[in-house]
Design a protein around this motif. Structure first.
Motif, PDB file in Angstrom:
ATOM      1  N   MET C 146      54.155  44.770  44.369  1.00  0.00           N
ATOM      2  CA  MET C 146      52.995  43.854  44.712  1.00  0.00           C
ATOM      3  C   MET C 146      51.595  44.504  43.943  1.00  0.00           C
ATOM      4  O   MET C 146      50.962  43.578  43.302  1.00  0.00           O
ATOM      5  CB  MET C 146      52.875  43.530  46.014  1.00  0.00           C
ATOM      6  CG  MET C 146      53.692  42.822  46.772  1.00  0.00           C
ATOM      7  SD  MET C 146      53.790  40.945  45.968  1.00  0.00           S
ATOM      8  CE  MET C 146      55.005  41.004  45.127  1.00  0.00           C
ATOM      9  N   PHE C 149      52.254  43.430  40.470  1.00  0.00           N
ATOM     10  CA  PHE C 149      51.965  42.104  40.421  1.00  0.00           C
ATOM     11  C   PHE C 149      50.534  41.696  39.958  1.00  0.00           C
ATOM     12  O   PHE C 149      50.240  40.792  39.290  1.00  0.00           O
ATOM     13  CB  PHE C 149      52.495  41.418  41.574  1.00  0.00           C
ATOM     14  CG  PHE C 149      53.593  40.346  41.404  1.00  0.00           C
ATOM     15  CD1 PHE C 149      54.824  40.547  40.909  1.00  0.00           C
ATOM     16  CD2 PHE C 149      53.063  38.864  41.418  1.00  0.00           C
ATOM     17  CE1 PHE C 149      55.667  39.688  40.685  1.00  0.00           C
ATOM     18  CE2 PHE C 149      54.243  38.072  41.141  1.00  0.00           C
ATOM     19  CZ  PHE C 149      55.321  38.426  40.819  1.00  0.00           C
ATOM     20  N   LEU C 153      49.121  39.853  36.799  1.00  0.00           N
ATOM     21  CA  LEU C 153      48.333  38.631  36.853  1.00  0.00           C
ATOM     22  C   LEU C 153      47.213  38.629  35.867  1.00  0.00           C
ATOM     23  O   LEU C 153      46.598  37.704  35.281  1.00  0.00           O
ATOM     24  CB  LEU C 153      48.063  38.026  38.257  1.00  0.00           C
ATOM     25  CG  LEU C 153      49.196  37.567  39.407  1.00  0.00           C
ATOM     26  CD1 LEU C 153      48.693  37.064  40.426  1.00  0.00           C
ATOM     27  CD2 LEU C 153      49.702  36.303  38.402  1.00  0.00           C
ATOM     28  N   PHE C 180      42.136  46.638  46.800  1.00  0.00           N
ATOM     29  CA  PHE C 180      43.135  46.654  47.448  1.00  0.00           C
ATOM     30  C   PHE C 180      44.478  47.276  46.722  1.00  0.00           C
ATOM     31  O   PHE C 180      45.067  48.004  47.398  1.00  0.00           O
ATOM     32  CB  PHE C 180      43.429  45.096  47.893  1.00  0.00           C
ATOM     33  CG  PHE C 180      42.485  44.256  48.629  1.00  0.00           C
ATOM     34  CD1 PHE C 180      42.378  44.549  49.869  1.00  0.00           C
ATOM     35  CD2 PHE C 180      41.105  43.848  48.096  1.00  0.00           C
ATOM     36  CE1 PHE C 180      41.807  43.883  50.817  1.00  0.00           C
ATOM     37  CE2 PHE C 180      40.368  43.131  48.714  1.00  0.00           C
ATOM     38  CZ  PHE C 180      40.555  43.357  50.290  1.00  0.00           C
ATOM     39  N   VAL C 306      49.629  42.673  48.893  1.00  0.00           N
ATOM     40  CA  VAL C 306      49.668  41.308  49.294  1.00  0.00           C
ATOM     41  C   VAL C 306      48.333  40.807  49.195  1.00  0.00           C
ATOM     42  O   VAL C 306      47.672  39.694  48.406  1.00  0.00           O
ATOM     43  CB  VAL C 306      50.605  40.720  50.366  1.00  0.00           C
ATOM     44  CG1 VAL C 306      50.448  39.298  50.571  1.00  0.00           C
ATOM     45  CG2 VAL C 306      51.949  41.173  50.015  1.00  0.00           C
ATOM     46  N   LEU C 307      47.470  41.493  49.970  1.00  0.00           N
ATOM     47  CA  LEU C 307      46.094  40.913  50.129  1.00  0.00           C
ATOM     48  C   LEU C 307      45.312  40.903  48.834  1.00  0.00           C
ATOM     49  O   LEU C 307      44.487  40.178  48.577  1.00  0.00           O
ATOM     50  CB  LEU C 307      45.405  41.636  51.269  1.00  0.00           C
ATOM     51  CG  LEU C 307      44.118  41.335  51.683  1.00  0.00           C
ATOM     52  CD1 LEU C 307      44.703  39.838  52.629  1.00  0.00           C
ATOM     53  CD2 LEU C 307      43.512  42.229  52.681  1.00  0.00           C
ATOM     54  N   LEU C 309      46.662  40.667  46.009  1.00  0.00           N
ATOM     55  CA  LEU C 309      47.085  39.485  45.111  1.00  0.00           C
ATOM     56  C   LEU C 309      46.479  38.421  45.702  1.00  0.00           C
ATOM     57  O   LEU C 309      45.798  37.197  44.888  1.00  0.00           O
ATOM     58  CB  LEU C 309      48.741  39.342  45.354  1.00  0.00           C
ATOM     59  CG  LEU C 309      49.438  38.418  44.775  1.00  0.00           C
ATOM     60  CD1 LEU C 309      49.712  39.176  43.291  1.00  0.00           C
ATOM     61  CD2 LEU C 309      50.725  38.251  45.237  1.00  0.00           C
ATOM     62  N   LEU C 310      46.408  38.115  46.938  1.00  0.00           N
ATOM     63  CA  LEU C 310      45.622  36.840  47.478  1.00  0.00           C
ATOM     64  C   LEU C 310      44.240  36.601  46.959  1.00  0.00           C
ATOM     65  O   LEU C 310      43.649  35.724  46.901  1.00  0.00           O
ATOM     66  CB  LEU C 310      45.700  36.928  49.013  1.00  0.00           C
ATOM     67  CG  LEU C 310      45.635  35.664  50.020  1.00  0.00           C
ATOM     68  CD1 LEU C 310      46.874  34.963  49.189  1.00  0.00           C
ATOM     69  CD2 LEU C 310      45.907  36.104  51.149  1.00  0.00           C
ATOM     70  N   VAL C 311      43.466  37.964  47.214  1.00  0.00           N
ATOM     71  CA  VAL C 311      41.961  37.925  46.903  1.00  0.00           C
ATOM     72  C   VAL C 311      41.708  37.632  45.367  1.00  0.00           C
ATOM     73  O   VAL C 311      40.903  36.832  44.905  1.00  0.00           O
ATOM     74  CB  VAL C 311      41.162  39.385  46.988  1.00  0.00           C
ATOM     75  CG1 VAL C 311      40.069  39.431  46.390  1.00  0.00           C
ATOM     76  CG2 VAL C 311      41.279  39.571  48.661  1.00  0.00           C
ATOM     77  N   LEU C 313      43.878  35.506  43.539  1.00  0.00           N
ATOM     78  CA  LEU C 313      43.882  34.156  43.417  1.00  0.00           C
ATOM     79  C   LEU C 313      42.926  33.474  43.927  1.00  0.00           C
ATOM     80  O   LEU C 313      42.595  32.261  43.479  1.00  0.00           O
ATOM     81  CB  LEU C 313      45.381  33.776  44.208  1.00  0.00           C
ATOM     82  CG  LEU C 313      46.550  34.501  43.535  1.00  0.00           C
ATOM     83  CD1 LEU C 313      47.645  34.269  44.465  1.00  0.00           C
ATOM     84  CD2 LEU C 313      46.842  33.884  42.007  1.00  0.00           C
ATOM     85  N   LEU C 314      42.386  33.928  45.068  1.00  0.00           N
ATOM     86  CA  LEU C 314      41.087  33.082  45.902  1.00  0.00           C
ATOM     87  C   LEU C 314      39.965  33.314  45.167  1.00  0.00           C
ATOM     88  O   LEU C 314      39.382  32.467  45.193  1.00  0.00           O
ATOM     89  CB  LEU C 314      41.235  33.608  47.114  1.00  0.00           C
ATOM     90  CG  LEU C 314      42.338  33.335  48.183  1.00  0.00           C
ATOM     91  CD1 LEU C 314      42.342  34.215  49.369  1.00  0.00           C
ATOM     92  CD2 LEU C 314      42.674  31.952  48.098  1.00  0.00           C
TER      93      LEU C 314
END
Lengths: 221, 679, 317
Positions: C146, C149, C153, C180, C306-307, C309-311, C313-314
């Motif tokens: 992750m 990842f 990205l 993160f 994972v967080l 990744l989320l940040v 994307l967000l």
């Protein structure tokens, strides 16, 4: 690179650190660590407010940054430290749900918060609008921490962290609230804090511990 | 040049009659089965002649499938003079069928060769009958893949279910096996019912049941979704998607090992085939939420299967759960493909679909290999429980070495084939942020996290599987007498292992094959222009991988290290007792058991299990430890349904009074009512 | 592919093999200083290796070929991993053969082989170590994936050299998600290399050891290779960290003449010095977790990644 881009990038970084600290708070068991993290959160908030103040050229925001520094980075952590020393509550605070599960729930909350913030951030025009989701997430996470902890002191820290999130939301969405409201909130916070402090001692005298599960005994059957 | 031209011309000429050759070969299987019946108890004749011939036929089918796949012809159609009047059987060979025939033939050849060495006369079904059931099973799977109308498809599908049911219950004197067989048959029929209904929806009111007619039918979005959901339930029940998986860990271990291999390695793939045929070929439109649904179910099945596999103590059950995991991965790929396709990103859809196809192929190879290896172990030791095995690498070096290849492949380690498909799947997850849906493009990349967790858990499971069976000390003294597999079994295992290595080392071949299929289904294939030793599915900047050079690198570096150490140091060695921190009284009971090895998983994923534990007290003189793990699905889903059905049946049972005149009254009333309709 | 490219590729690998033990020695030295002990000399790991290579192997009577093969495979996979990671230059032909996902695959291969070898002799400690290591691995590996990842990205490529080139092209645009990822990566690094919160590289206490338990039956040249491989693993992890989070100084494609390479080596050594000291500091400041807490620690690393990744994307970079 254009300076405003740099500021936006920095703000994003600070917002992410805010979120990171919130998750760190969720994952820590020791009350002392929580207070340190809370102070760090205040420091990040201070820096982000300064940045926004600088980029938007708003003088009031400088004041509120100074207020943040005084209150949240210096005063409250110091008081809290003294408080837990006197209460003897600096060690582990039991969690009601195990920590990875809490964090998983937190992850879901973050997604939810961002989904919620999307329409708002589309309306906002500030350079910081992307961070509204993060501010919302910080509030949710603080709430989650209050729900999953058992000790009274951690609840207060959660409460204060929630206010941090609110404050960040205000600065990022609208360049801060009017000064009067802000001062009012700060005052409220202080008063609430003192009342809660008094409550701690009352609770402890009553039950010989700060474990909130003792409060369950108060309900009538 | 001229030779190549000549060859390709022959290939083209040959390819024209592909389908008729194929059908002849499939007939060959059925004939083999019938020949077996002539002298049903002559083991030598059946095992040494019929099964190897069956393996050759499988090889022929694989070759024809490959030709159909790579020749790039338009689909061939053939009308069989069979079936009902006015309802002839349609057969059709296109790239999708070609791919799955290739899969069937490749794995089938290995399994049949192994089976030649494996089956012996003993309890249960007579060998001749077994031979018939086995070959009818193979033939029906091939016909499912070739069928081009709903009627033919369902006949083949049901033949497949029935023949495999008889194979599962080969040892029908054991009650658990009968129970497993019943459960399997029940689930197979629920699935078949859904597929039948799905075809009913797909014909779209024109009452034409050829697939060609269905391709032309235009369904409203409601009916298209209904057909899709019915197909998902029907094929999901066959494939073992959670929560329709309960039969799988019961039925697959119950069967004799070659049959387990056929079921896990091949039969599950027919469900994948059916799903692809209906979703990408027969339905003319796909919606994004179908993809999300399949993706979610696939990811959950994958994680679920891996977690349950980690706590199993029976080696075949462990593999059965691992099949659920792998099917989950395949459906994850399919879900992604649907999603990308619905969002008009055909290149990424092609990538995800290629990953799913290649994983199907891979799984058919390594899962068959491992099931067959457990068969050899079972014959050698008469033990299925992991707690009573151990140390077999020293007694069965051949099986151990070949099973090691399968283990490493299924654990998704480079440079073997399992890694290739997982690599492709992860690559396709990288593009999910491009999906133009606000929430989805955040949520779905998290699927990659689940995928990564599953892949890592699979490695855990396989270390447990291999370590407990083949490594360590013998857990039972009787294992000293274990013998290695015989030569036919070794050939079968080696063939499958060779397939695992070949696809791992030259993934471009598999990617070409999958590319031909995606070209047909999606009108697009991933980038296939890179040289034969390298894959770069999107662009070479994005990502590239070469199993061949990686393998060469590993062999080279390991070789240089070995020689270097020998030259610079020395090769002196002496044998001693194991050290183990100087503890002198070591027994085989001190090794980790299968339960012990699964303990961390039980601990971490506690909420998944329905556990009953009996733990010893410190004061117990004869400590006893027992753990029983159940699937939660039983209690929360299946038992309530079973109770409901029972209640309904009781209620209907009231009609059954036992008096003849009452029954006559029922018939009479029915007659009156029907006549009333006519009026 | 020019000769210079090959020289670069092989030079990098040889450098990794050569200085990996030095890095471990440096960390051990820092740790000793921080704990007010007399520090072993910096060359201690080399002396250890030399001693081990000279000894005779004492092999358990029931050891199989798998057991004897494993040290070579471990060492080989780690060397190959070093060939993929851009530690001094990004123009690595081998990185086209195996991208970062394959890199994780190589690490996993090494872990699986070591675990299998640990189970081979059939001793209590061996299988216990194997089980624990696989437990750590199955949680740490997805976390690492992750983390990568995130980088994929950002750069649109899974090949590490491209990741480095993409991030050196915009040196000031530190994406918040990397914050993160960096924390998660640090946690994974500590766990995967048997360092303090999870395992103690300096302990031989039977019930808490993980890596040590698996290497228990190895001796002499086998043990030397196992140890060298674990040094290389730590070195590789450090280099992955540099490539992802501190890519400055790595000679990028087109700007990798002799001078740039020399500079890159110097920068790498400087980074290793600082990172080693930092690792020693972290290890000295934290206490070893109970083994039951290890899943929690790793789950946190996984969730943080994972967080990230989320940040990413967000916040929609």
């Amino acid at each position: 690179m254009h300076p405003s881009h740099l500021i936006a990038a920095l703000l994003k970084l600070l917002a992410a650190s805010l979120l990171l600290i919130s998750f760190a708070m969720l994952s820590r068991r020791r009350t002392q660590r929580l207070i340190t993290l809370f102070a760090w959160q205040g420091a990040v908030l201070f820096m982000s407010t300064l940045l926004v103040a600088h980029s938007a050229g708003l003088r009031e925001l400088y004041y509120s940054a100074a207020l943040t520094l005084l209150l949240k980075v210096i005063a409250l952590p110091w008081i809290l430290h003294r408080l837990i020393h006197r209460l003897g509550a600096q060690w582990d605070s039991e969690t009601l749900v195990n920590i990875p599960t809490t964090m998983l729930v937190g992850l879901g909350l973050v997604i939810f918060a961002f989904g919620l913030a999307q329409p708002i951030s589309r309306m906002a025009t500030t350079i910081t609008r992307n961070t509204i989701g993060i501010a919302l997430a910080v509030i949710f996470l603080a709430f989650l921490m209050m729900i999953t902890r058992r000790k009274a002191v951690t609840q207060v820290i959660g409460f204060l962290a929630m206010e941090n999130g609110l404050f960040f939301a205000a600065t990022s969405a609208t360049y801060g609230m009017p000064m009067v409201i802000e001062l009012g909130i700060a005052l409220d916070l202080l008063v609430g804090f003192f009342i809660l402090g008094i409550f701690f001692f009352q609770i402890r005298e009553q039950f010989d511990s700060l474990d909130l599960s003792n409060m369950e005994a108060l309900k009538e059957d | 040049m001229s030779l190549a031209g000549e060859t390709s011309r022959y290939m083209v000429a040959f390819a024209k009659h592909d389908l008729s050759f194929l059908l002849m070969l499939i007939c060959g299987w059925v004939i083999l089965g019938i020949v077996g019946l002539v002298r049903p108890h002559r083991m030598g004749w059946i095992a040494r002649i019929l099964f190897p011939v069956g393996a050759l036929i499988a090889l022929g089918i694989a070759v024809l499938g490959a030709i159909a796949l790579l020749s790039g012809h338009a689909p061939q159609i053939f009308l069989l003079p069979l079936g009902l009047p006015n309802l002839p059987f349609h057969a059709r060979l296109d790239t999708l069928s070609g791919f799955f025939l290739l899969l069937l033939g490749m794995a089938g050849a290995g399994i049949s060769t192994f089976a030649a060495g494996y089956f012996r006369s003993g309890e249960g079904t007579a060998p001749g009958l077994l031979c018939l059931q086995y070959h009818v099973f193979l033939a029906s799977m091939a016909l499912v893949i070739l069928a081009d109308d709903a009627y033919f498809f369902m006949v083949a599908w049901e033949t497949m279910a029935l023949s495999s049911y008889f194979l599962v219950t080969a040892q029908h004197r054991i009650p658990e096996i009968r129970r497993a067989g019943f459960l399997y048959l029940l689930m197979a029929h629920i699935g078949a019912l859904c597929i039948l209904l799905c075809f009913g929806v797909l014909q779209g009111g024109r009452w034409l049941f050829t697939f060609d007619a269905m391709r032309g039918a235009s369904l409203t979005s409601f009916w298209a979704s209904a057909a899709f959901l019915l197909a998902l339930i029907g094929f999901g029940a066959k494939a073992g998607l959670v929560p329709l998986h309960v039969w799988l860990p019961e039925a697959h271990p119950a069967a004799p090992s070659p049959v387990s291999a056929l079921m896990s390695g091949l039969m599950l793939k027919t469900a994948v085939y059916g799903m692809l045929r209906i979703t990408f070929d027969l339905l003319h439109i796909r919606y994004w939420w179908w993809g999300v649904l399949v993706l979610g179910v696939g990811l959950f099945s994958a994680l679920f299967g891996a977690i349950f596999a980690a706590v199993q103590t029976d080696m075949k059950r462990l593999l059965a759960y691992s099949s659920i995991e792998n099917i989950g991965l395949i459906f994850t790929g399919i879900g992604l493909a649907i999603l990308f396709e619905a969002c008009h990103l055909p290149l990424f859809a092609a990538l995800a679909l290629a990953a799913a196809l290649i994983h199907s192929l891979n799984h058919s190879l390594f899962k068959s290999l491992l099931f067959l290896a457990t068969g050899s172990v079972l014959h050698a030791t008469n033990q299925r429980s992991l707690g009573k095995l151990g140390g077999l690498i020293r007694r069965m070096p051949w099986v151990a070495a070949l099973a090691l290849i399968g283990t490493l492949a299924i654990a998704g380690l480079p440079p073997l084939n399992g890694f290739v498909s997982e690599w492709l799947l992860l690559q396709s997850f990288l593009f999910t942020p491009q999906i133009p849906h606000a929430f989805l493009n955040m949520l779905i990349p998290l699927g990659a996290a689940v995928l990564a967790l599953t892949a890592a858990l699979a490695a855990y499971v396989m270390v447990k599987f291999y370590g407990v069976i083949f490594l360590g000390q013998h857990r039972e003294p009787s294992l000293v007498h274990a013998h290695d597999a015989d030569w036919l079994e070794r050939i079968g295992l080696a063939w499958l292992a060779l397939g695992c290595v070949a696809i791992g080392v030259l993934p471009q071949l598999a990617l070409r094959a999958a590319g031909a299929v995606t070209e047909t289904l999606l009108g697009q294939a991933v980038n296939l222009t890179s040289p034969f030793w390298l894959i770069a599915p999107i662009t070479s900047r994005q990502a590239s991988y070469s199993g061949l050079i990686l393998l060469a690198g590993i062999i080279g570096v390991v070789g240089i290290t070995f020689v270097g150490v020998r030259i610079l140091a020395h090769g002196r060695m002496r044998r001693t007792v194991p050290w183990d921190c100087g503890y002198p009284w070591q027994t085989s009971r001190m090794q980790d058991t299968a339960e012990g090895f699964g303990q961390p998983i039980r601990h971490i994923f506690d909420p998944f299990f329905d556990m009953e534990r009996e733990l010893p007290f410190p004061t117990d003189v004869a400590p006893h430890y027992r753990i029983h793990i159940e699937d939660r699905m039983w209690k929360t889903l299946y038992l309530p349904i079973a109770r409901g059905v029972q209640r309904l049946a009781d209620w209907i049972g009231l009609l059954q009074g036992g008096r003849l005149s009452t029954y006559l009254l029922y018939s009479f009333l029915t007659l009156i009512v029907l006549l009333g309709f006519v009026l | 592919m020019t000769a210079l490219t090959m020289v670069r590729q092989f030079g990098e690998v040889l450098l990794a093999i050569a200085i990996a033990p030095l890095f471990s020695g440096w960390i051990a030295q820092c740790r000793a200083w921080l704990q007010s002990r007399a520090a072993p000399p910096l060359t201690q790991p080399y002396r250890m290796l030399r001693k081990l290579f000279q000894k005779d192997v004492a092999l358990a009577t029931n050891a199989s070929a798998l057991f004897r093969m494993t040290p070579y495979i471990l060492f080989g996979t780690m060397v190959l991993a070093a060939a993929i990671i851009p530690s001094i230059a990004t123009d690595l032909p081998f990185a086209r053969v195996a991208d970062a996902i394959a890199l994780i695959g190589l690490f996993a291969t090494a872990r699986v082989f070591l675990s299998l070898a640990a189970m081979d002799i059939g001793t209590a400690f061996g299988s216990m170590g194997a089980r624990r290591d696989m437990m750590i691995g199955f949680l740490a590996e997805p976390a690492l994936l992750m983390v990568l990842f995130n980088a994929f990205l950002l750069s649109g490529s899974t090949a590490l050299p491209n990741v480095v080139e993409a991030s050196t092209a915009h040196p000031f645009l530190m994406d918040p998600s990397l914050l993160f990822a960096a924390v998660a990566f640090l946690m994974v690094l500590l766990a995967e290399n048997a360092r303090i919160p999870i395992d103690n590289p300096a302990t031989h206490l039977e019930l808490t050891m993980i890596h040590e338990a698996m290497a228990l039956e190895y001796s002499a040249r086998h043990l030397a290779l196992v140890e060298w491989a674990s040094d290389l693993k730590l070195f590789n992890y450090a280099c992955i960290g540099f490539a992802l989070f501190l890519p400055w100084g790595i000679a990028t494609h087109g700007a990798d003449g002799a001078l740039a390479l020399g500079l890159a080596v110097a920068v790498l050594l400087a980074k290793l010095t600082v990172a080693g000291a930092a690792l020693a500091l972290i290890e000295s400041l934290s206490a070893k977790l109970r083994i039951f807490r290890a899943p929690e620690y790793l789950a946190m690393a996984f969730l943080l990644a994972v967080l990230g990744l989320l940040v990413h994307l967000l916040l929609g970079a």
